[in-house]
Design a protein around this motif. Sequence first.
Motif, PDB file in Angstrom:
ATOM      1  N   VAL A   3      -7.314   2.461  21.585  1.00  0.00           N
ATOM      2  CA  VAL A   3      -8.528   3.077  22.123  1.00  0.00           C
ATOM      3  C   VAL A   3      -8.172   4.078  23.213  1.00  0.00           C
ATOM      4  N   GLU A   4      -7.295   3.681  24.110  1.00  0.00           N
ATOM      5  CA  GLU A   4      -6.898   4.559  25.213  1.00  0.00           C
ATOM      6  C   GLU A   4      -6.222   5.821  24.696  1.00  0.00           C
ATOM      7  N   ARG A   5      -5.296   5.673  23.764  1.00  0.00           N
ATOM      8  CA  ARG A   5      -4.548   6.817  23.258  1.00  0.00           C
ATOM      9  C   ARG A   5      -5.426   7.749  22.428  1.00  0.00           C
ATOM     10  N   ILE A   6      -6.326   7.183  21.614  1.00  0.00           N
ATOM     11  CA  ILE A   6      -7.198   8.019  20.778  1.00  0.00           C
ATOM     12  C   ILE A   6      -8.146   8.837  21.651  1.00  0.00           C
ATOM     13  N   THR A   7      -8.724   8.212  22.676  1.00  0.00           N
ATOM     14  CA  THR A   7      -9.658   8.942  23.539  1.00  0.00           C
ATOM     15  C   THR A   7      -8.937   9.990  24.382  1.00  0.00           C
ATOM     16  N   GLU A   8      -7.645   9.767  24.676  1.00  0.00           N
ATOM     17  CA  GLU A   8      -6.863  10.792  25.366  1.00  0.00           C
ATOM     18  C   GLU A   8      -6.603  11.984  24.459  1.00  0.00           C
ATOM     19  N   GLN A   9      -6.231  11.700  23.217  1.00  0.00           N
ATOM     20  CA  GLN A   9      -5.883  12.750  22.266  1.00  0.00           C
ATOM     21  C   GLN A   9      -7.111  13.515  21.784  1.00  0.00           C
ATOM     22  N   ILE A  10      -8.217  12.792  21.580  1.00  0.00           N
ATOM     23  CA  ILE A  10      -9.438  13.412  21.045  1.00  0.00           C
ATOM     24  C   ILE A  10     -10.605  13.005  21.946  1.00  0.00           C
ATOM     25  N   PRO A  11     -10.837  13.712  23.053  1.00  0.00           N
ATOM     26  CA  PRO A  11     -11.857  13.317  24.026  1.00  0.00           C
ATOM     27  C   PRO A  11     -13.263  13.217  23.451  1.00  0.00           C
ATOM     28  N   GLU A  12     -13.551  14.007  22.406  1.00  0.00           N
ATOM     29  CA  GLU A  12     -14.899  13.978  21.839  1.00  0.00           C
ATOM     30  C   GLU A  12     -15.143  12.769  20.936  1.00  0.00           C
ATOM     31  N   ALA A  13     -14.081  12.042  20.590  1.00  0.00           N
ATOM     32  CA  ALA A  13     -14.245  10.842  19.766  1.00  0.00           C
ATOM     33  C   ALA A  13     -14.979   9.770  20.564  1.00  0.00           C
ATOM     34  N   ASN A  53       0.849  -1.169   0.000  1.00  0.00           N
ATOM     35  CA  ASN A  53       0.000   0.000   0.000  1.00  0.00           C
ATOM     36  C   ASN A  53       0.894   1.230   0.000  1.00  0.00           C
ATOM     37  N   ASN A  54       0.423   2.310  -0.613  1.00  0.00           N
ATOM     38  CA  ASN A  54       1.210   3.535  -0.624  1.00  0.00           C
ATOM     39  C   ASN A  54       1.353   4.131   0.771  1.00  0.00           C
ATOM     40  N   SER A  55       0.390   3.826   1.641  1.00  0.00           N
ATOM     41  CA  SER A  55       0.456   4.340   2.998  1.00  0.00           C
ATOM     42  C   SER A  55       1.520   3.589   3.790  1.00  0.00           C
ATOM     43  N   ALA A  56       2.208   4.318   4.660  1.00  0.00           N
ATOM     44  CA  ALA A  56       3.255   3.706   5.474  1.00  0.00           C
ATOM     45  C   ALA A  56       2.664   2.783   6.529  1.00  0.00           C
ATOM     46  N   VAL A  57       1.457   3.117   6.999  1.00  0.00           N
ATOM     47  CA  VAL A  57       0.791   2.340   8.051  1.00  0.00           C
ATOM     48  C   VAL A  57      -0.539   1.828   7.510  1.00  0.00           C
ATOM     49  N   TYR A  58      -0.667   0.524   7.457  1.00  0.00           N
ATOM     50  CA  TYR A  58      -1.871  -0.094   6.886  1.00  0.00           C
ATOM     51  C   TYR A  58      -2.777  -0.577   8.009  1.00  0.00           C
ATOM     52  N   LEU A  59      -3.928   0.076   8.165  1.00  0.00           N
ATOM     53  CA  LEU A  59      -4.891  -0.266   9.218  1.00  0.00           C
ATOM     54  C   LEU A  59      -6.263  -0.539   8.611  1.00  0.00           C
ATOM     55  N   ALA A  70       4.375   0.447  16.853  1.00  0.00           N
ATOM     56  CA  ALA A  70       4.802   1.644  16.128  1.00  0.00           C
ATOM     57  C   ALA A  70       3.707   2.147  15.197  1.00  0.00           C
ATOM     58  N   ASP A  71       2.937   1.238  14.626  1.00  0.00           N
ATOM     59  CA  ASP A  71       1.811   1.644  13.776  1.00  0.00           C
ATOM     60  C   ASP A  71       0.766   2.391  14.594  1.00  0.00           C
ATOM     61  N   ILE A  72       0.490   1.902  15.791  1.00  0.00           N
ATOM     62  CA  ILE A  72      -0.476   2.577  16.664  1.00  0.00           C
ATOM     63  C   ILE A  72       0.039   3.965  17.037  1.00  0.00           C
ATOM     64  N   GLU A  73       1.316   4.067  17.330  1.00  0.00           N
ATOM     65  CA  GLU A  73       1.901   5.368  17.657  1.00  0.00           C
ATOM     66  C   GLU A  73       1.792   6.322  16.476  1.00  0.00           C
ATOM     67  N   ALA A  74       2.015   5.816  15.278  1.00  0.00           N
ATOM     68  CA  ALA A  74       1.905   6.663  14.081  1.00  0.00           C
ATOM     69  C   ALA A  74       0.476   7.145  13.887  1.00  0.00           C
ATOM     70  N   LEU A  75      -0.488   6.266  14.123  1.00  0.00           N
ATOM     71  CA  LEU A  75      -1.898   6.654  14.013  1.00  0.00           C
ATOM     72  C   LEU A  75      -2.233   7.743  15.025  1.00  0.00           C
ATOM     73  N   ARG A 115      -5.119  -3.092  20.221  1.00  0.00           N
ATOM     74  CA  ARG A 115      -6.403  -2.392  20.092  1.00  0.00           C
ATOM     75  C   ARG A 115      -6.710  -1.562  21.328  1.00  0.00           C
ATOM     76  N   ASP A 116      -6.554  -2.165  22.505  1.00  0.00           N
ATOM     77  CA  ASP A 116      -6.854  -1.437  23.739  1.00  0.00           C
ATOM     78  C   ASP A 116      -5.921  -0.241  23.914  1.00  0.00           C
ATOM     79  N   MET A 117      -4.659  -0.389  23.509  1.00  0.00           N
ATOM     80  CA  MET A 117      -3.729   0.724  23.554  1.00  0.00           C
ATOM     81  C   MET A 117      -4.200   1.842  22.634  1.00  0.00           C
TER      82      MET A 117
END
Length: 411
Positions: A280-290, A2-8, A374-379, A276-278
């Motif tokens: 979820v935790e990081r995304i909700t910390e970064q974007i509380p409204e998500a 894939n052209n993307s560096a991180v494939y999710l 590392a993919d999760i960190e990039a996301l 996955r749990d990592m």
Amino acid sequence: MNNSAVYLDHAATTTLNPVAQAAMLEEYAHTGNPSSLHGAGRRAHRVVDEARTTIAQTLSAHPSEVIFTSGGTESDNLALKGLYWSRRDADPSRRKILISGIEHHAILDTAEWLESHEGAELVWMPVEREGRLDVSAAAQLLEQHADELALATLMWANNEVGTIQPVAEFAALAAAHGVPVHTDAVQAYGAIPVDFAASGAATLAVSAHKIGGPVGIGALLVRRDVTLTPIQHGGGHERKMRSGTMNAVAAAGFAAAAHDAWQGLEEYSRTLVTLRDMAVERITEQIPEATLNGPADTGGCAQRLPGNLHFSFPGCEGDSLLFVLDMLGIASSTGSACTAGVPQPSHVLLAMGRDARQARSVQRFTLGHSTSAADIEALVKALPEAYQRAKKAGMAADQSSIHTAGTGFNR
């Protein structure tokens, strides 16, 4: 890949497993139609039979129950049309199909085609807010319509929000009324245990490319006491249910990927749950409204597919967020489809009780064998910027002009 560096977007398709690739390369060196009687044909036939046995083992099925198809969509079509025609022909009053509103379009579109062209009547089962079948309501509908039901269908796990469904419980309720159940297990197979014998389902669909096998082959498991009317005719292959020359190369790759996934399933699932749990935790910390859609399933409680994350991001179109993420090197998918340039809400989220704006502001991230911390960190690093840029574009349906949007997602 894939052209993307991180494939999710592993739920759409995942990396070809090296063991599958090796099995296919070996088989490509040989010639032979599995239906031919000469030595080359018998050899190819053995390859297909061995693949059938392996795949049956991974699904707790008998080899004769494995009907090879071109993939999940064909399997779903064969199951729904085959069951409907067979049951209706035996009793013309059986014209109803019991179905949930969260099914994949391979199920929904097939059922709606039967409604438009074959006189079927669709009876809709509600789901709870996290996307799980309302079993009590389903039981009442079974009781109410039992004598007129040709079949019922309930996916094993939802392809958008990842919710795992009570298939065995539902199939037992349906069996009490003599109603066969089909289950689309395309997303579940290779991610969680799938036991065909224990499920009580009449038919079950799987696809190779979701588990590291090749694109273009799948299987429909058909219980030995179940009769399907075929949807294509020819040489009477696959228990006379699916005529066509069998692809021994693809079958070998499918079986190799299936066996590898089956052997490593427990460890694989634990790894994905941790990642996955990592996330979820990081995304909700970064974007509380998500907002996470579907069950939280922290720690892996068999409520959600281990590699599935599905979020609503208020104030932006999912397609806009997808494109910005892609530009930032992250491949994801949305829960929407695009019609005439206007983003449409996810039918799954609408069935779960969300409004149209919430059902358009979604993004699905799905993990696989190649996913790393590392993919999760990039996301997590890219997502806040991507969200802010997508919010600036606004909600297309709220604007007077029509903007060009994306194409949604597969599976």
